[in-house]
Every structure is written in structure tokens, then in C-alpha cells.
Design a protein around this motif. Structure first.
Motif, PDB file in Angstrom:
ATOM      1  N   ALA A   1       0.834  -1.209   0.000  1.00  0.00           N
ATOM      2  CA  ALA A   1       0.000   0.000   0.000  1.00  0.00           C
ATOM      3  C   ALA A   1       0.868   1.259   0.000  1.00  0.00           C
ATOM      4  O   ALA A   1       0.581   2.224  -0.714  1.00  0.00           O
ATOM      5  N   LEU A   2       1.937   1.227   0.782  1.00  0.00           N
ATOM      6  CA  LEU A   2       2.857   2.372   0.834  1.00  0.00           C
ATOM      7  C   LEU A   2       3.505   2.591  -0.531  1.00  0.00           C
ATOM      8  O   LEU A   2       3.621   3.727  -0.995  1.00  0.00           O
ATOM      9  N   ALA A   3       3.921   1.507  -1.180  1.00  0.00           N
ATOM     10  CA  ALA A   3       4.543   1.615  -2.499  1.00  0.00           C
ATOM     11  C   ALA A   3       3.558   2.199  -3.518  1.00  0.00           C
ATOM     12  O   ALA A   3       3.929   3.045  -4.333  1.00  0.00           O
ATOM     13  N   ALA A   4       2.307   1.763  -3.461  1.00  0.00           N
ATOM     14  CA  ALA A   4       1.305   2.273  -4.395  1.00  0.00           C
ATOM     15  C   ALA A   4       1.097   3.777  -4.201  1.00  0.00           C
ATOM     16  O   ALA A   4       1.042   4.545  -5.170  1.00  0.00           O
ATOM     17  N   LYS A   5       1.001   4.208  -2.932  1.00  0.00           N
ATOM     18  CA  LYS A   5       0.830   5.641  -2.655  1.00  0.00           C
ATOM     19  C   LYS A   5       2.066   6.441  -3.087  1.00  0.00           C
ATOM     20  O   LYS A   5       1.952   7.544  -3.609  1.00  0.00           O
ATOM     21  N   ALA A   6       3.253   5.854  -2.879  1.00  0.00           N
ATOM     22  CA  ALA A   6       4.499   6.540  -3.241  1.00  0.00           C
ATOM     23  C   ALA A   6       4.615   6.686  -4.754  1.00  0.00           C
ATOM     24  O   ALA A   6       4.998   7.750  -5.250  1.00  0.00           O
ATOM     25  N   LEU A   7       4.296   5.629  -5.477  1.00  0.00           N
ATOM     26  CA  LEU A   7       4.381   5.687  -6.937  1.00  0.00           C
ATOM     27  C   LEU A   7       3.377   6.695  -7.496  1.00  0.00           C
ATOM     28  O   LEU A   7       3.642   7.340  -8.513  1.00  0.00           O
ATOM     29  N   ALA A   8       2.228   6.835  -6.831  1.00  0.00           N
ATOM     30  CA  ALA A   8       1.246   7.832  -7.259  1.00  0.00           C
ATOM     31  C   ALA A   8       1.805   9.252  -7.106  1.00  0.00           C
ATOM     32  O   ALA A   8       1.442  10.150  -7.857  1.00  0.00           O
ATOM     33  N   LYS A   9       2.709   9.446  -6.136  1.00  0.00           N
ATOM     34  CA  LYS A   9       3.349  10.748  -5.944  1.00  0.00           C
ATOM     35  C   LYS A   9       4.702  10.833  -6.643  1.00  0.00           C
ATOM     36  O   LYS A   9       5.512  11.703  -6.335  1.00  0.00           O
ATOM     37  N   LYS A  10       4.959   9.889  -7.558  1.00  0.00           N
ATOM     38  CA  LYS A  10       6.184   9.843  -8.366  1.00  0.00           C
ATOM     39  C   LYS A  10       7.451   9.655  -7.520  1.00  0.00           C
ATOM     40  O   LYS A  10       8.497  10.203  -7.823  1.00  0.00           O
ATOM     41  N   ILE A  11       7.332   8.844  -6.454  1.00  0.00           N
ATOM     42  CA  ILE A  11       8.485   8.461  -5.633  1.00  0.00           C
ATOM     43  C   ILE A  11       8.737   6.991  -5.920  1.00  0.00           C
ATOM     44  O   ILE A  11       7.882   6.147  -5.660  1.00  0.00           O
ATOM     45  N   ASP A  12       9.899   6.688  -6.510  1.00  0.00           N
ATOM     46  CA  ASP A  12      10.179   5.281  -6.811  1.00  0.00           C
ATOM     47  C   ASP A  12      11.457   4.790  -6.135  1.00  0.00           C
ATOM     48  O   ASP A  12      11.734   3.597  -6.133  1.00  0.00           O
ATOM     49  N   ARG A  13      12.215   5.688  -5.532  1.00  0.00           N
ATOM     50  CA  ARG A  13      13.474   5.314  -4.884  1.00  0.00           C
ATOM     51  C   ARG A  13      13.462   5.833  -3.452  1.00  0.00           C
ATOM     52  O   ARG A  13      13.162   6.998  -3.211  1.00  0.00           O
ATOM     53  N   VAL A  14      13.772   4.955  -2.482  1.00  0.00           N
ATOM     54  CA  VAL A  14      13.800   5.338  -1.070  1.00  0.00           C
ATOM     55  C   VAL A  14      15.038   4.769  -0.388  1.00  0.00           C
ATOM     56  O   VAL A  14      15.710   3.902  -0.934  1.00  0.00           O
ATOM     57  N   VAL A  15      15.304   5.289   0.810  1.00  0.00           N
ATOM     58  CA  VAL A  15      16.356   4.768   1.674  1.00  0.00           C
ATOM     59  C   VAL A  15      15.635   4.117   2.847  1.00  0.00           C
ATOM     60  O   VAL A  15      14.781   4.749   3.474  1.00  0.00           O
ATOM     61  N   PHE A  16      15.962   2.861   3.169  1.00  0.00           N
ATOM     62  CA  PHE A  16      15.223   2.121   4.194  1.00  0.00           C
ATOM     63  C   PHE A  16      15.788   2.379   5.587  1.00  0.00           C
ATOM     64  O   PHE A  16      16.982   2.238   5.821  1.00  0.00           O
ATOM     65  N   ASP A  17      14.919   2.776   6.505  1.00  0.00           N
ATOM     66  CA  ASP A  17      15.278   2.998   7.907  1.00  0.00           C
ATOM     67  C   ASP A  17      14.485   1.999   8.742  1.00  0.00           C
ATOM     68  O   ASP A  17      13.284   2.152   8.927  1.00  0.00           O
ATOM     69  N   ARG A  18      15.149   0.983   9.246  1.00  0.00           N
ATOM     70  CA  ARG A  18      14.475  -0.100   9.968  1.00  0.00           C
ATOM     71  C   ARG A  18      14.067   0.288  11.378  1.00  0.00           C
ATOM     72  O   ARG A  18      13.427  -0.478  12.088  1.00  0.00           O
ATOM     73  N   GLY A  19      14.412   1.484  11.823  1.00  0.00           N
ATOM     74  CA  GLY A  19      13.945   2.002  13.096  1.00  0.00           C
ATOM     75  C   GLY A  19      14.526   1.339  14.323  1.00  0.00           C
ATOM     76  O   GLY A  19      13.895   1.328  15.368  1.00  0.00           O
ATOM     77  N   GLY A  20      15.703   0.757  14.208  1.00  0.00           N
ATOM     78  CA  GLY A  20      16.316   0.103  15.357  1.00  0.00           C
ATOM     79  C   GLY A  20      15.868  -1.324  15.560  1.00  0.00           C
ATOM     80  O   GLY A  20      16.290  -1.994  16.495  1.00  0.00           O
ATOM     81  N   TYR A  21      14.983  -1.820  14.692  1.00  0.00           N
ATOM     82  CA  TYR A  21      14.515  -3.202  14.778  1.00  0.00           C
ATOM     83  C   TYR A  21      15.403  -4.088  13.917  1.00  0.00           C
ATOM     84  O   TYR A  21      16.026  -3.615  12.967  1.00  0.00           O
ATOM     85  N   LYS A  22      15.420  -5.394  14.210  1.00  0.00           N
ATOM     86  CA  LYS A  22      16.141  -6.328  13.361  1.00  0.00           C
ATOM     87  C   LYS A  22      15.453  -6.393  12.004  1.00  0.00           C
ATOM     88  O   LYS A  22      14.227  -6.302  11.921  1.00  0.00           O
ATOM     89  N   TYR A  23      16.237  -6.569  10.951  1.00  0.00           N
ATOM     90  CA  TYR A  23      15.672  -6.740   9.609  1.00  0.00           C
ATOM     91  C   TYR A  23      15.229  -8.198   9.512  1.00  0.00           C
ATOM     92  O   TYR A  23      15.932  -9.054   8.993  1.00  0.00           O
ATOM     93  N   HIS A  24      14.042  -8.465  10.082  1.00  0.00           N
ATOM     94  CA  HIS A  24      13.589  -9.833  10.268  1.00  0.00           C
ATOM     95  C   HIS A  24      12.088  -9.787  10.526  1.00  0.00           C
ATOM     96  O   HIS A  24      11.586  -8.804  11.061  1.00  0.00           O
ATOM     97  N   GLY A  25      11.372 -10.804  10.152  1.00  0.00           N
ATOM     98  CA  GLY A  25       9.952 -10.883  10.487  1.00  0.00           C
ATOM     99  C   GLY A  25       9.114  -9.807   9.836  1.00  0.00           C
ATOM    100  O   GLY A  25       9.093  -9.646   8.617  1.00  0.00           O
ATOM    101  N   ARG A  26       8.412  -9.024  10.666  1.00  0.00           N
ATOM    102  CA  ARG A  26       7.471  -8.020  10.154  1.00  0.00           C
ATOM    103  C   ARG A  26       8.162  -6.891   9.408  1.00  0.00           C
ATOM    104  O   ARG A  26       7.636  -6.385   8.420  1.00  0.00           O
ATOM    105  N   VAL A  27       9.354  -6.491   9.866  1.00  0.00           N
ATOM    106  CA  VAL A  27      10.086  -5.408   9.195  1.00  0.00           C
ATOM    107  C   VAL A  27      10.521  -5.873   7.806  1.00  0.00           C
ATOM    108  O   VAL A  27      10.389  -5.142   6.819  1.00  0.00           O
ATOM    109  N   LYS A  28      11.020  -7.100   7.714  1.00  0.00           N
ATOM    110  CA  LYS A  28      11.439  -7.656   6.427  1.00  0.00           C
ATOM    111  C   LYS A  28      10.233  -7.824   5.505  1.00  0.00           C
ATOM    112  O   LYS A  28      10.308  -7.540   4.307  1.00  0.00           O
ATOM    113  N   ALA A  29       9.099  -8.274   6.054  1.00  0.00           N
ATOM    114  CA  ALA A  29       7.885  -8.442   5.253  1.00  0.00           C
ATOM    115  C   ALA A  29       7.426  -7.110   4.677  1.00  0.00           C
ATOM    116  O   ALA A  29       7.028  -7.032   3.505  1.00  0.00           O
TER     117      ALA A  29
END
Length: 118
Positions: free
Chosen positions: A78-106
């Protein structure tokens, strides 16, 4: 003596500060920030130069119908769809201090499937 949950929050905040020292979003590639609570997951795309949130999505509208990891993947899409609608196709990922695992990875996988590049 600090409680275990407070200790966890303090450690996550320290990790997040360490990550944020290296990760900043620009107008070319804004920052995709993730916050994970015990019941929901939230993601927003932020332009750090102007200090504004460009796009936001959360698992709250999905309710408790789906598993948390499945809901996270849907939030990413859903976030990607909204971003593409605003012509944003490239981002930098900030995992927020969580492990890149489980829900964050999903969430990250869902955003990639939706068309975001990071």
C-alpha cells in the motif's frame, strides 16, 4: 531497577539513533521509516531536507483479520502504491532500530513488490 520493557525501549532507541546517524532521506531518495508496535506496524516516507512526511501507511485499517507478517506485507504494498502515485520510486530504508527480520522484512519485501527501489 528498570523494567524489561523499558530496557528494551531504551536499547531500541539507541540502535535507532545509530542507524539515523548514517541514514538520511533527500528529495531524490526519501527515507522509508518503520515503527513496529505490539499490535500494528506503521511506515512513512519522509523527506528529511524539508522535514515533511510524504506518504503514510499502517496496518490499522486491516484490523486483526490477518497475521501480523501478512499485514506488514500489505502495508508495504500500500505504501509503495501511494508513493508511486506521488512519483516516488526510490527510497532509503530505515528499519527504526529493529532487526531486519519478520514483520520489518515483510514490509520491505511488500514495498519492493509494489515497485519501490532501495
Amino acid at each position: 531497577m528498570k523494567s524489561a520493557s523499558k530496557q528494551k525501549r531504551i536499547k531500541r532507541t539507541a540502535r535507532h539513533k545509530r542507524v539515523r546517524a548514517k541514514v538520511t532521506g533527500s528529495s531524490v531518495a526519501p527515507r522509508l521509516s518503520v515503527f513496529r508496535s505490539s499490535k500494528a506496524i506503521y511506515a512513512q516516507i519522509i523527506d528529511d531536507n524539508s522535514g515533511k512526511t510524504l506518504v503514510f501507511a499502517s496496518s490499522l485499517p486491516l484490523g486483526a483479520k490477518a497475521k501480523k507478517t501478512d499485514a506488514s506485507k500489505e502495508v508495504g504494498k500500500a505504501l509503495a502504491a501511494k508513493a508511486l502515485a506521488k512519483k516516488i520510486d526510490r527510497v532509503v530504508f530505515d528499519r527504526g532500530g529493529y532487526k531486519y527480520h519478520g514483520r520489518v522484512k515483510a514490509l520491505a519485501d511488500g514495498a519492493r513488490e509494489g515497485g519501490l527501489k532501495f
